[in-house]
Write a protein that holds these residues in place. Structure first.
Motif, short mmCIF file in Angstrom:
data_model
loop_
_atom_site.label_atom_id
_atom_site.label_comp_id
_atom_site.label_asym_id
_atom_site.label_seq_id
_atom_site.Cartn_x
_atom_site.Cartn_y
_atom_site.Cartn_z
N TRP A 297 0.82 -1.21 0.00
CA TRP A 297 0.00 0.00 0.00
C TRP A 297 0.86 1.27 0.00
O TRP A 297 0.52 2.26 -0.62
N GLY A 308 -1.11 2.35 -3.11
CA GLY A 308 -2.49 2.78 -2.95
C GLY A 308 -3.42 2.20 -4.00
O GLY A 308 -3.37 1.02 -4.35
N ARG A 316 -4.65 -6.64 -4.06
CA ARG A 316 -4.68 -6.23 -2.66
C ARG A 316 -5.26 -7.31 -1.77
O ARG A 316 -4.78 -7.56 -0.66
N ASP A 355 -4.02 -2.43 2.14
CA ASP A 355 -5.14 -1.50 2.05
C ASP A 355 -5.87 -1.51 3.40
O ASP A 355 -6.25 -2.58 3.90
#
Length: 383
Positions: A297, A308, A316, A355
């Motif tokens: 992240w 991100g 993720r 995340d």
């Protein structure tokens, strides 16, 4: 005339009229060719139609006391069980608006009184033939739908087996992983379902996308087939240089998937290429997972340093599932970590490695993660 006489080899005709003379005339005309049942009211007609066997066609008088023919037809058309029984109105009315009303309600034809025997027989025969044709077509359509469903199910099974075989190929070269692919796929499934309605994840997990993400999860380490045995099977910690080689496995897997898509397109004609959308969508998800499951992240991951929202949602989810499983399982270079310690590490990685919302989803379903780990524990680990 037979009202309720049981089985009969002939096609069944129900005549509905409140005048006994009309029932007699029509009955005597049709009796030699069909099994004839009669009703002298709309209410009686509906009771007969509601029993079995149902009539194949209904000759229905329009003007009757109580429930008239229009009301009977409305009831027939509103019930799925009787909706498709052809109804011919028998009436003394010949106004255009009366016919329009009947056809609007679903009548298939009109016969005016006084009846002409040849016309009645011809109309009944024609509409029975049409009904048989529709029934045959419906039966064929049902068969075709079942056959399409069967073949689609077979194709999906073949796809699942192919994915599992490829994943097991990578697993076979890395003898430490055990049931890793089974567990991580189940973890991804939990996370995906938990986040499917979240505003940040909905678009990536909507409709068939969720299933594709779960199905593609076992391919996350497919690139390990390209890692030399001396590194992949080393019985101990890797050196920094060896770890740099190991870090290439996400790109190796993604490149293999890309080449597979390119070669398939090159060999496909336009029609096949146009029909390959779903298969290619699945492979694109597999590509996302392979290339991105070691990204972090905060951008400190590999192989490309994505951060991100630039990291695909599928990757993720896979990242957290992969790390959790690695933490709680024994490796040649480390002991298995307790669930509590592994949970603490995942929580500490919120907003850095993972995340934040994916971590929250994990924490909300942690007990389910634990149950999956217990159920699919590697044989040497036991319960």
């Amino acid at each position: 005339m037979d009202q309720d006489s049981g089985p009969h080899p002939l096609t069944s005709v129900l005549i509905v009229d409140d005048t006994p003379q009309n029932l007699t005339i029509l009955g005597e005309l049709l009796q030699p060719l069909y099994k004839v049942r009669v009703a002298n009211s709309g209410e009686r007609a509906l009771r007969i139609v509601g029993s079995t066997p149902r009539p194949d066609i209904i000759l229905l008088d329009v003007m009757m006391p109580g429930m008239d023919g229009y009301a009977v037809l409305e009831r027939l058309r509103s019930d799925p069980e009787t909706h498709d029984i052809p109804v011919i109105f028998i009436t003394a009315m010949n106004a255009t608006e009366d016919e329009e009303r009947g056809f609007a309600l679903g009548a298939v034809d009109y016969i005016t009184k006084p009846i002409v025997p040849a016309i009645v027989l011809a109309r009944v025969r024609t509409h029975l033939e049409l009904k048989r044709a529709r029934d045959r077509l419906a039966s064929q359509n049902d068969w075709l739908e079942q056959e399409v469903a069967r073949r689609m199910s077979e194709n999906l099974l073949i796809q699942d087996l192919s994915v599992r075989a490829l994943a097991c190929l990578a697993e076979a070269r890395d003898n430490e992983t055990g049931h890793h692919i089974i567990r991580t796929q189940a973890y991804v499934d939990l996370l995906a379902r938990r986040l499917a309605n979240h505003e940040r994840f909905h678009q990536a997990l909507v409709g068939p996308r969720l299933g594709m993400v779960v199905k593609a999860a076992p391919l996350h380490d497919i690139g390990k087939v390209g890692i030399p045995d001396a590194i992949l099977l080393k019985p101990g910690r890797l050196t920094p240089d060896e770890f740099e080689v190991m870090k290439t496995h996400p790109a190796i897997g993604a490149e293999a998937i890309s080449r597979a898509m390119d070669q398939a397109l090159a060999q496909a004609d336009n029609k096949m290429a146009a029909q390959a959308g779903e298969a290619f969508s699945f492979l694109k998800v597999a590509h996302e997972i392979s290339i991105g499951h070691h990204e972090k992240w905060d951008g400190s991951g590999y192989p490309t340093g994505l951060s991100g929202e630039a990291i695909p949602v599928s990757a993720r989810l896979m990242a957290l599932a992969d790390v959790f499983d690695a933490l709680i399982c024994r490796r040649v270079y480390k002991a298995a970590m307790s669930i509590e310690d592994a949970t603490a590490i995942i929580a500490e990685g919120r907003g850095r490695h993972f995340d934040p919302d994916v971590v929250d989803a994990f924490l909300s379903r942690r007990d389910d993660f634990v149950e999956i780990a217990r159920r699919h524990a590697d044989p040497e680990q036991g319960e």
